[in-house]
Motif scaffolding. Structure first.
Motif, PDB file in Angstrom:
ATOM      1  N   ALA A   1       0.839  -1.208   0.000  1.00  0.00           N
ATOM      2  CA  ALA A   1       0.000   0.000   0.000  1.00  0.00           C
ATOM      3  C   ALA A   1       0.871   1.254   0.000  1.00  0.00           C
ATOM      4  N   ALA A   2       1.992   1.204   0.726  1.00  0.00           N
ATOM      5  CA  ALA A   2       2.913   2.344   0.759  1.00  0.00           C
ATOM      6  C   ALA A   2       3.544   2.568  -0.611  1.00  0.00           C
ATOM      7  N   ILE A   3       3.934   1.479  -1.262  1.00  0.00           N
ATOM      8  CA  ILE A   3       4.510   1.579  -2.610  1.00  0.00           C
ATOM      9  C   ILE A   3       3.512   2.227  -3.556  1.00  0.00           C
TER      10      ILE A   3
ATOM     11  N   GLU B   1       3.904   5.760  -5.542  1.00  0.00           N
ATOM     12  CA  GLU B   1       3.820   5.727  -7.004  1.00  0.00           C
ATOM     13  C   GLU B   1       2.759   6.712  -7.494  1.00  0.00           C
ATOM     14  N   ALA B   2       1.596   6.692  -6.863  1.00  0.00           N
ATOM     15  CA  ALA B   2       0.494   7.565  -7.282  1.00  0.00           C
ATOM     16  C   ALA B   2       0.837   9.034  -7.100  1.00  0.00           C
TER      17      ALA B   2
ATOM     18  N   VAL C   1       9.787   5.341  -7.022  1.00  0.00           N
ATOM     19  CA  VAL C   1       9.636   4.253  -6.049  1.00  0.00           C
ATOM     20  C   VAL C   1       9.687   2.910  -6.767  1.00  0.00           C
ATOM     21  N   GLN C   2      10.221   1.913  -6.081  1.00  0.00           N
ATOM     22  CA  GLN C   2      10.304   0.557  -6.599  1.00  0.00           C
ATOM     23  C   GLN C   2       9.854  -0.439  -5.547  1.00  0.00           C
ATOM     24  N   LEU C   3       9.289  -1.527  -6.011  1.00  0.00           N
ATOM     25  CA  LEU C   3       9.117  -2.689  -5.154  1.00  0.00           C
ATOM     26  C   LEU C   3      10.428  -3.450  -5.211  1.00  0.00           C
TER      27      LEU C   3
ATOM     28  N   ARG D   1       0.411  -1.880  -8.166  1.00  0.00           N
ATOM     29  CA  ARG D   1       0.399  -0.694  -9.014  1.00  0.00           C
ATOM     30  C   ARG D   1       1.692   0.106  -8.822  1.00  0.00           C
ATOM     31  N   CYS D   2       2.727  -0.369  -9.506  1.00  0.00           N
ATOM     32  CA  CYS D   2       4.041   0.269  -9.449  1.00  0.00           C
ATOM     33  C   CYS D   2       4.752  -0.060 -10.757  1.00  0.00           C
ATOM     34  N   HIS D   3       5.455   0.897 -11.313  1.00  0.00           N
ATOM     35  CA  HIS D   3       6.103   0.684 -12.606  1.00  0.00           C
ATOM     36  C   HIS D   3       7.382  -0.139 -12.515  1.00  0.00           C
ATOM     37  N   LYS D   4       8.066  -0.092 -11.365  1.00  0.00           N
ATOM     38  CA  LYS D   4       9.415  -0.649 -11.313  1.00  0.00           C
ATOM     39  C   LYS D   4       9.554  -1.697 -10.208  1.00  0.00           C
TER      40      LYS D   4
END
Length: 278
Positions: free
Chosen positions: A161-163, A167-168, A173-175, A194-197
């Motif tokens: 949720a923090a990621i 991101e939003a 930010v990355q996972l 929902r994260c690009h990286k």
């Protein structure tokens, strides 16, 4: 409270040669409350009597600011290398919070690596400079119940949720899937984050970690390099194929052959496995 004096260092040797960001700053040291069973820092310090997860040492803010002020222009400081810079004692001492403010003041880029969702709280988001801040939030499992068996950080659902919040809000930010423990990951769930990286780092095992992480099958860790047992490259490639749903995939690697492979064929940025945005 004991003062942590060795808070700033430049990593040398194998890791320093492969990592673009060798300048490390640990606001807390000699212990981490997360006390993960796979922690390489714990394996280096515990047998020497230097690991105190219940009472980590705390760096002095005055000394931190002086060191930051003297950093060469263009330095990127990685925070959270040996211990988590946002572990629970941060809510008491706020050393990382104030260090971020110093880094902003002196216009130094910073890479925060953490297993805490504290970094996405309104208080911390308010001081993160989008032009300087890079955040990697570590997830090792998509199952809260499984995760608590081998690490005492906040649940993965909160980290994810923090990621997604960062991101939003437009942060870099990355996972960070580190270490990558495929038996503990629901890949369908992972692909929906929902994260690009994503940055993947495979587990490395020594005798200490093998003893702590009971129940983990390490029979496939047959490649030895730099004092650790690793999965062979062929097995790593097979497992990485299961990771999907991200625009950019990168692999952080300790082994020389595998490092070259990821750099040439996989990493989103061949010059920077962390794939930071500048």
């Amino acid at each position: 409270m004991k003062e942590y004096k060795n808070f700033l260092k430049t990593v040398a040797g194998n890791e320093g040669g492969k990592c673009r960001y060798p300048t490390r700053l640990d606001t807390y040291g000699c212990g981490c409350a997360h006390d993960c069973r796979y922690c390489y820092a714990k394996s280096l310090l515990q047998f020497r009597g230097l690991w105190h997860p219940e009472d980590p040492h705390v760096a002095n803010l005055g000394r931190i600011e002086r060191k930051i002020a003297a950093l060469p222009r263009g330095t990127v400081v990685r925070m959270g290398g040996m211990t988590d810079c946002l572990q629970p004692c941060e809510e008491r001492y706020r050393v990382t919070y104030e260090t971020i403010r110093f880094l902003n003041r002196y216009q130094v880029h910073y890479l925060l690596v953490t297993k805490s969702d504290l970094i996405a709280s309104d208080k911390y988001v308010a001081i993160l400079d989008p032009a300087l801040a890079h955040i990697q939030i570590t997830v090792t499992s998509t199952d809260d119940d499984l995760s608590c068996r081998y690490e005492t950080a906040c649940p993965p659902t909160r980290r994810i949720a923090a990621i997604e919040k960062l991101e939003a809000e437009g942060f870099d930010v990355q996972l960070r899937l580190s270490p990558f423990l495929p038996d503990y990951v629901d890949f369908g769930h992972l692909s929906q984050v929902r994260c690009h990286k994503i940055l993947v780092e495979f587990l490395r095992v020594n005798s200490w970690i093998k003893g702590w992480f009971t129940g983990l099958d390490v029979s496939k860790y047959t490649h030895t390099e730099h004092g650790y047992a690793h999965l062979p490259l062929k097995e790593k490639i097979r497992l990485l194929d299961r990771v999907s749903g991200f625009r950019d995939i990168s692999v952080c690697e300790d082994c020389t052959e595998a490092y070259a492979y990821w750099k040439k064929y996989v990493n989103a940025n061949a010059l920077d496995c962390c794939n930071l945005r500048f």
